[in-house]
Design a protein around this motif. Structure first.
Motif, PDB file in Angstrom:
ATOM      1  N   GLU A 385       0.830  -1.207   0.000  1.00 40.41           N
ATOM      2  CA  GLU A 385       0.000   0.000   0.000  1.00 40.41           C
ATOM      3  C   GLU A 385       0.863   1.256   0.000  1.00 40.41           C
ATOM      4  O   GLU A 385       0.545   2.242  -0.690  1.00 40.41           O
ATOM      5  N   LYS A 386       1.956   1.234   0.710  1.00 40.31           N
ATOM      6  CA  LYS A 386       2.873   2.383   0.748  1.00 40.31           C
ATOM      7  C   LYS A 386       3.482   2.619  -0.634  1.00 40.31           C
ATOM      8  O   LYS A 386       3.575   3.764  -1.113  1.00 40.31           O
ATOM      9  N   LEU A 387       3.858   1.554  -1.307  1.00 40.55           N
ATOM     10  CA  LEU A 387       4.438   1.667  -2.651  1.00 40.55           C
ATOM     11  C   LEU A 387       3.407   2.182  -3.660  1.00 40.55           C
ATOM     12  O   LEU A 387       3.722   3.000  -4.531  1.00 40.55           O
ATOM     13  N   ASP A 388       2.146   1.740  -3.538  1.00 43.36           N
ATOM     14  CA  ASP A 388       1.093   2.202  -4.440  1.00 43.36           C
ATOM     15  C   ASP A 388       0.840   3.699  -4.290  1.00 43.36           C
ATOM     16  O   ASP A 388       0.584   4.412  -5.279  1.00 43.36           O
ATOM     17  N   LEU A 389       0.909   4.217  -3.063  1.00 49.00           N
ATOM     18  CA  LEU A 389       0.716   5.652  -2.843  1.00 49.00           C
ATOM     19  C   LEU A 389       1.794   6.459  -3.552  1.00 49.00           C
ATOM     20  O   LEU A 389       1.522   7.505  -4.152  1.00 49.00           O
ATOM     21  N   LYS A 390       3.036   5.975  -3.488  1.00 50.02           N
ATOM     22  CA  LYS A 390       4.133   6.677  -4.186  1.00 50.02           C
ATOM     23  C   LYS A 390       3.896   6.678  -5.699  1.00 50.02           C
ATOM     24  O   LYS A 390       4.115   7.695  -6.374  1.00 50.02           O
ATOM     25  N   LYS A 391       3.465   5.556  -6.250  1.00 46.65           N
ATOM     26  CA  LYS A 391       3.222   5.480  -7.694  1.00 46.65           C
ATOM     27  C   LYS A 391       2.096   6.434  -8.106  1.00 46.65           C
ATOM     28  O   LYS A 391       2.196   7.128  -9.114  1.00 46.65           O
ATOM     29  N   GLU A 392       1.002   6.446  -7.340  1.00 42.09           N
ATOM     30  CA  GLU A 392      -0.117   7.334  -7.666  1.00 42.09           C
ATOM     31  C   GLU A 392       0.318   8.794  -7.604  1.00 42.09           C
ATOM     32  O   GLU A 392      -0.095   9.626  -8.428  1.00 42.09           O
ATOM     33  N   GLU A 393       1.157   9.122  -6.648  1.00 45.67           N
ATOM     34  CA  GLU A 393       1.631  10.496  -6.511  1.00 45.67           C
ATOM     35  C   GLU A 393       2.457  10.894  -7.736  1.00 45.67           C
ATOM     36  O   GLU A 393       2.287  11.987  -8.290  1.00 45.67           O
ATOM     37  N   LEU A 394       3.346   9.997  -8.193  1.00 47.57           N
ATOM     38  CA  LEU A 394       4.161  10.287  -9.387  1.00 47.57           C
ATOM     39  C   LEU A 394       3.275  10.373 -10.633  1.00 47.57           C
ATOM     40  O   LEU A 394       3.496  11.225 -11.501  1.00 47.57           O
ATOM     41  N   ASP A 395       2.282   9.461 -10.763  1.00 47.61           N
ATOM     42  CA  ASP A 395       1.405   9.487 -11.945  1.00 47.61           C
ATOM     43  C   ASP A 395       0.625  10.799 -12.013  1.00 47.61           C
ATOM     44  O   ASP A 395       0.457  11.387 -13.087  1.00 47.61           O
ATOM     45  N   ALA A 396       0.142  11.280 -10.858  1.00 51.55           N
ATOM     46  CA  ALA A 396      -0.585  12.549 -10.839  1.00 51.55           C
ATOM     47  C   ALA A 396       0.318  13.707 -11.248  1.00 51.55           C
ATOM     48  O   ALA A 396      -0.085  14.624 -11.975  1.00 51.55           O
ATOM     49  N   PHE A 397       1.585  13.669 -10.817  1.00 51.60           N
ATOM     50  CA  PHE A 397       2.540  14.722 -11.175  1.00 51.60           C
ATOM     51  C   PHE A 397       2.830  14.711 -12.676  1.00 51.60           C
ATOM     52  O   PHE A 397       2.907  15.758 -13.327  1.00 51.60           O
ATOM     53  N   VAL A 398       2.975  13.491 -13.243  1.00 49.13           N
ATOM     54  CA  VAL A 398       3.208  13.373 -14.692  1.00 49.13           C
ATOM     55  C   VAL A 398       2.005  13.926 -15.462  1.00 49.13           C
ATOM     56  O   VAL A 398       2.163  14.608 -16.481  1.00 49.13           O
ATOM     57  N   LYS A 399       0.784  13.662 -14.970  1.00 48.04           N
ATOM     58  CA  LYS A 399      -0.419  14.173 -15.633  1.00 48.04           C
ATOM     59  C   LYS A 399      -0.436  15.703 -15.618  1.00 48.04           C
ATOM     60  O   LYS A 399      -0.787  16.345 -16.616  1.00 48.04           O
ATOM     61  N   ASN A 400      -0.027  16.321 -14.483  1.00 46.67           N
ATOM     62  CA  ASN A 400       0.022  17.789 -14.404  1.00 46.67           C
ATOM     63  C   ASN A 400       1.017  18.364 -15.400  1.00 46.67           C
ATOM     64  O   ASN A 400       0.792  19.410 -16.008  1.00 46.67           O
ATOM     65  N   ILE A 401       2.163  17.688 -15.550  1.00 48.25           N
ATOM     66  CA  ILE A 401       3.182  18.158 -16.507  1.00 48.25           C
ATOM     67  C   ILE A 401       2.628  18.112 -17.932  1.00 48.25           C
ATOM     68  O   ILE A 401       2.841  19.036 -18.728  1.00 48.25           O
ATOM     69  N   LYS A 402       1.898  17.012 -18.286  1.00 48.78           N
ATOM     70  CA  LYS A 402       1.324  16.915 -19.629  1.00 48.78           C
ATOM     71  C   LYS A 402       0.288  18.002 -19.868  1.00 48.78           C
ATOM     72  O   LYS A 402       0.212  18.577 -20.957  1.00 48.78           O
ATOM     73  N   GLN A 403      -0.509  18.285 -18.822  1.00 43.18           N
ATOM     74  CA  GLN A 403      -1.489  19.375 -18.949  1.00 43.18           C
ATOM     75  C   GLN A 403      -0.781  20.710 -19.170  1.00 43.18           C
ATOM     76  O   GLN A 403      -1.222  21.552 -19.955  1.00 43.18           O
ATOM     77  N   ASN A 549      12.830   7.521 -14.259  1.00 47.41           N
ATOM     78  CA  ASN A 549      13.771   6.628 -13.564  1.00 47.41           C
ATOM     79  C   ASN A 549      13.183   6.151 -12.245  1.00 47.41           C
ATOM     80  O   ASN A 549      13.323   4.981 -11.866  1.00 47.41           O
ATOM     81  N   LYS A 550      12.526   7.097 -11.519  1.00 44.67           N
ATOM     82  CA  LYS A 550      11.930   6.719 -10.235  1.00 44.67           C
ATOM     83  C   LYS A 550      10.784   5.723 -10.450  1.00 44.67           C
ATOM     84  O   LYS A 550      10.614   4.773  -9.662  1.00 44.67           O
ATOM     85  N   GLN A 551      10.005   5.929 -11.536  1.00 45.11           N
ATOM     86  CA  GLN A 551       8.910   4.987 -11.827  1.00 45.11           C
ATOM     87  C   GLN A 551       9.439   3.599 -12.150  1.00 45.11           C
ATOM     88  O   GLN A 551       8.872   2.600 -11.733  1.00 45.11           O
ATOM     89  N   VAL A 552      10.572   3.545 -12.870  1.00 45.12           N
ATOM     90  CA  VAL A 552      11.196   2.250 -13.175  1.00 45.12           C
ATOM     91  C   VAL A 552      11.635   1.576 -11.892  1.00 45.12           C
ATOM     92  O   VAL A 552      11.445   0.365 -11.679  1.00 45.12           O
ATOM     93  N   GLU A 553      12.258   2.383 -10.978  1.00 47.71           N
ATOM     94  CA  GLU A 553      12.726   1.831  -9.698  1.00 47.71           C
ATOM     95  C   GLU A 553      11.544   1.302  -8.879  1.00 47.71           C
ATOM     96  O   GLU A 553      11.599   0.206  -8.311  1.00 47.71           O
ATOM     97  N   LEU A 554      10.450   2.094  -8.823  1.00 49.28           N
ATOM     98  CA  LEU A 554       9.273   1.650  -8.070  1.00 49.28           C
ATOM     99  C   LEU A 554       8.643   0.400  -8.696  1.00 49.28           C
ATOM    100  O   LEU A 554       8.145  -0.469  -7.980  1.00 49.28           O
ATOM    101  N   ALA A 555       8.686   0.324 -10.028  1.00 52.86           N
ATOM    102  CA  ALA A 555       8.129  -0.855 -10.705  1.00 52.86           C
ATOM    103  C   ALA A 555       8.909  -2.108 -10.337  1.00 52.86           C
ATOM    104  O   ALA A 555       8.340  -3.190 -10.116  1.00 52.86           O
ATOM    105  N   GLU A 556      10.281  -1.975 -10.246  1.00 53.82           N
ATOM    106  CA  GLU A 556      11.101  -3.127  -9.864  1.00 53.82           C
ATOM    107  C   GLU A 556      10.786  -3.545  -8.424  1.00 53.82           C
ATOM    108  O   GLU A 556      10.665  -4.741  -8.129  1.00 53.82           O
TER     109      GLU A 556
END
Length: 918
Positions: A385-403, A549-556
């Protein structure tokens, strides 16, 4: 209806994607579609027609033939059209059926035909039939009506110009749907011929019926023949009544003779029956005496029969005892067998309990090893659950950058629009200022023309005018100045709107950038980024790289943790199943032990029962008379058989006596009956009565044959008379009906003697033709500078061929009227173009006032001289009045100089064509 944008992909000669923004052609006026022969000029119109109706404009091409032979395999074949109708914008897309490379597995697959229509409110229609129906509802036109209104093809309408009545009938039948009148004509003609045949057949039938009468009446009038046949029928009817009465009297005589003959035959038969009965009676009485003696002998054996009954009852009792002992022996054997099975089962239960105890010990050892796994499961789930929160936080940040990137792109686009609109507004202002100055200068020139020496100037009052203002060639009118001012105001409004949109986007970009910076600092504090970012000099690409890079690390980490969770889940599941298995095993051991103790007690009790039953069987067997049950049953069967034989002998003797006595009584009654019958029968001779009968039958046969002959003749004459009378009425009715239908048929089919041959359908088509000519002459008079006017020929060349749709031309220069076939090539083009435009106007009018804001004219201008071309252009320019846009498809060079707006179609050297708007 007005096309706005057209996209052709691998369609016809266009190998790649061609997009035409037809809004660049303006809202009205003329434009030219020009290019090399065969390059695909008419294909542009084909694309519009195919997009709307699913078929091209020509009749010799199927949709499956529309894919470009120059197109690459991956380029799809489709047409997309944006069009406006009633102030609403629609989008329609279609593709035909064609073969394309398969998306999976290689090879070729069949791309099915598809269609899609999007309404202004976003509704989508996809099925081809539904799309076709929707297009017709939107435009109010089917494909044929659209082609007749929107496309003026010179070659087709030249045929209409030079056609004769028969050819124009076929053309108008398709356009105005007058085929129903032709069907009515054919039906009337067919019905007239059918009634004529029926009338002739009825007349022949009457003669056939007259030939069927017994007397020949074919040579006299029909009414006289009917009267003679009626007299003949009445005479035969009277003869039938008289003969029938005579036959009835003879029949009564025959019945009386037959009654006497029957009595004589009955008396003879009764005497023979009486003699036979007396002989049989004597024999039966002797036989009855012998049978009574045999019955008495059988009655004396009654004592022997009673003794057999007692012996049989005793043996039957012993047989029942033997049967019961046999059943007990069988049950005893079965109980011993059951005892052996139970003892074996007791041993197996002991072995099963020992085996279950071994498995129980092994499961408890394994349970001890896995007792910590449930605790580990909760810890692993927390880490996930802790790892999923980090991933969701990064995904939301990536979405803001695309916007943010999207907003930046839109900002650049609207800033460019603002610059373009500013330049446009400046150009409109310069255009207006120049026109306004020209307008003022032009007004001065107008005043100068009216100044005379010595007269005061209305502006300055001077009486001398040394330097008058020169008159200008073209001075804009007040209306043109007002229109330019409207364009200027519109450009300024568009510039202000673009400025507002750009300003709004600047605020949104700044706000989005601020939010990204705040989130960036949070990520740096949480050490989510490998390197810190400078606040002012950060780049989107650097942030995206670090986040990736951080997303790759979290995925591993997630993959590794997932494997641990999966392994732990399996162990926890196995641990829980093992606990249940231990409980079940312990329960089974207790149950098996209880079953074994219960079974052991039952085996002991069963042993005691078997020993007791064995002693009882041995004691009962010693008290019986026979050695076994079979011998007792054999003796019983012998005694029963002897009893049955004695009974049968007694019954047979008794039955024979009763039968013989009954037969004797029957014969006595028969003899008594014969004596009574002889007393009631009189004295009649068989031979005499038979002779009388034969004489009467001969008389009756002759009378019946005569009656039959008369009846056959009467029936034939009556039938013929009825049919003749009916046919005479039918002939009158048929003659009246045939006269009426023939008159209607001759009128509808134009076959009235001495009059012009105009059929009903042609008469209806003449009305449409007159309307077309009235509309066509409005333009033809302009093109020919008032010289020519089209007119329908009123008088037919002869009264033998069909007429009514012949076409003449009136020459107002010399006051003559002649055939349109005498016109020259250029004059024929003007006439056919006018006729085509008139037909288009009429079809459009019949379509319920539907308005098309676009039209195409295909070829035919090459045969015109400069003056005729100018006249044709004026007529076509008149078509574009209001908001109508007219496209001319031609390769004539003079048109390129006269028409500014053009679609140029060129062939590519590599194959295929392309089209651009200039």
């Amino acid at each position: 209806m007005r096309p706005k944008r057209l996209k052709l992909s691998a369609f016809g000669p266009y190998a790649s994607i061609v997009e035409l923004d037809m809004e660049k052609l303006g809202m009205k006026g003329l434009y030219l579609i020009t290019g090399d022969t065969g390059a695909g000029k008419t294909t542009i119109f084909d694309g519009i027609v195919y997009a709307l109706y699913g078929l091209p404009s020509g009749e010799n091409r199927e949709p499956a033939m529309l894919r470009s032979k120059y197109a690459e395999a991956h380029v799809p074949t489709e047409v997309e059209l944006f069009f406006e109708n009633g102030g609403q914008e629609y989008r329609i897309r279609r593709n035909p059926e064609y073969e394309r490379p398969a998306k999976k597995g290689g090879g070729i697959t069949l791309q099915r035909a598809e269609a899609e229509l999007i309404y202004p409110d976003g509704r989508v229609v996809t099925k081809q039939k539904e799309v076709n129906k929707a297009v017709i509802e939107i435009l109010g036109l089917d494909r044929n009506q659209f082609l007749q209104i929107a496309m003026i093809a010179q070659g087709d309408f030249l045929k209409l110009l030079l056609a004769d009545t028969k050819e124009r009938q076929g053309i108008f039948r398709e356009i105005f749907k007058t085929g129903y009148y032709q069907i009515l004509q054919e039906k009337l003609k067919s019905e007239s011929g059918k009634l004529s045949d029926e009338l002739e057949f009825a007349r022949r039938s009457v003669n056939q019926y007259l030939e069927g009468v017994s007397v020949d009446f074919t040579q006299i009038p029909l009414t006289e023949a009917i009267d003679e046949i009626q007299n003949l029928v009445e005479k035969d009817q009277l003869d039938v009544e008289n003969l029938s009465e005579k036959i009835k009297n003879v029949q009564k005589e025959l019945e009386k003779v037959q009654e006497h003959l029957q009595k004589a035959q009955t008396r003879s038969q009764t005497l023979r029956t009486l003699e036979e009965a007396e002989t049989k009676y004597k024999k039966v009485k002797i036989q009855e005496k012998e049978l009574c003696a045999i019955l008495k002998f059988q009655e004396k054996k009654q004592t022997e029969r009673d003794g057999l009954e007692t012996a049989i009852a005793h043996i039957q009792e012993e047989v029942l005892v033997y049967q019961k002992l046999e059943e007990k022996k069988k049950k005893l054997i079965e109980r011993k067998t059951f005892l052996e099975k139970q003892e074996k089962k007791l041993l197996n239960q002991k072995l099963e309990i020992e085996k279950l105890q071994e498995h129980l010990q092994e499961d408890k050892t394994e349970e001890k090893m896995l007792e910590n796994e449930p605790k580990n499961q909760a810890e692993l789930q927390f880490q996930k659950e802790k790892l999923d929160l980090k991933k969701e936080e990064l995904d939301a940040f990536v979405k803001n950058i695309k916007q943010y990137q999207t907003l930046c792109g839109n900002l650049t686009k609207f800033q460019k629009q603002y610059v373009d609109k500013t330049q446009m507004a400046q150009a409109r202002k310069e255009e207006y200022d120049q026109a306004y100055q020209t307008f003022l200068d032009g007004q001065a020139g107008v005043l100068a023309r009216h100044l005379n020496p010595g007269e005061p100037c209305p502006v300055c009052g001077s009486r001398e005018h040394p330097r008058k203002a020169a008159a200008m060639e073209h001075v804009p009118s007040q209306e043109e100045l007002d229109q330019l001012q409207e364009h200027l105001e519109l450009a300024r409004t568009e510039m202000e709107n673009a400025s507002k949109k750009a300003a709004e986007l600047v605020g949104k970009v700044d706000l989005q950038k601020k939010q990204i910076m705040e989130k960036l600092h949070e990520l740096e504090k949480e050490k989510m980024l490998a390197e810190p970012m400078e606040s002012e000099n950060w780049k989107v690409q650097d942030i995206q790289s670090q986040i990736h890079n951080k997303q790759v690390e979290l995925a591993e980490q997630e993959n590794k943790l997932t494997e641990q969770i999966l392994d732990n889940t399996k162990k926890v599941k196995y641990y829980k199943n093992l606990q249940k298995q231990i409980q079940n095993t312990e329960k089974m051991i207790v149950e098996k032990q209880a079953e074994r103790e219960d079974l052991s007690g039952k085996i002991t009790a069963l042993n005691a029962e078997i020993q007791t039953e064995s002693r009882q069987l041995e004691e009962q067997s010693q008290n019986l008379k026979f050695e076994d049950g079979e011998l007792a049953e054999q003796e019983l069967r012998n005694l029963q058989m002897k009893k049955v034989q004695l009974k049968q002998q007694y019954d047979e003797a008794q039955k024979n006596v009763q039968k013989c006595s009954g037969e004797a009584r029957k014969l006595e009654g028969q003899m008594e009956q014969c004596h009574k019958q002889l007393e009631n029968l009189g004295e009649f001779s068989i031979e005499k009565e038979q002779d009388e009968k034969r004489c009467l039958e001969e008389i009756r046969t002759k009378q019946e044959q005569c009656l039959k002959d008369i009846q056959v003749r009467l029936a034939a004459n009556q039938k013929a008379l009825a049919k003749i009378q009916k046919k005479s009425k039918d002939i009158i009715g048929l003659e009246q009906k045939w006269t009426m239908v023939k008159a209607l048929s001759n009128t509808a089919n134009g076959n009235i003697s001495g009059k012009e041959k105009i059929m009903l359908e042609t008469y209806v088509q003449m009305t449409y033709f007159d309307r077309i000519l009235e509309r066509a002459n409005v333009r033809f008079m302009v093109m020919s500078e008032g010289q020519y006017e089209l007119a329908r020929s009123i008088a037919a060349g002869n009264n033998r061929s069909q007429s009514g749709l012949e076409l003449d031309v009136i020459d107002h220069y010399n006051g003559t009227k002649r055939s349109v076939k005498t016109l020259s090539g250029g004059e024929s083009f003007k006439a056919s173009l006018s006729l085509a435009l008139g037909l288009s106007d009429e079809v459009q009018s019949r379509a319920g006032g539907i308005r098309l804001d676009t039209m195409f004219v295909d070829e035919g201008f090459g045969s015109l001289d400069d003056e005729s071309l100018e006249q044709a252009m004026k007529a076509l320019a008149g078509l574009s009045e209001g908001n109508k846009l007219v496209g001319i498809i031609s390769h004539v060079g003079e048109l390129k100089e006269r028409i500014d707006k053009q679609i140029i179609v060129t062939k590519e050297k590599a194959g295929g064509s392309r089209a651009v708007i200039v």
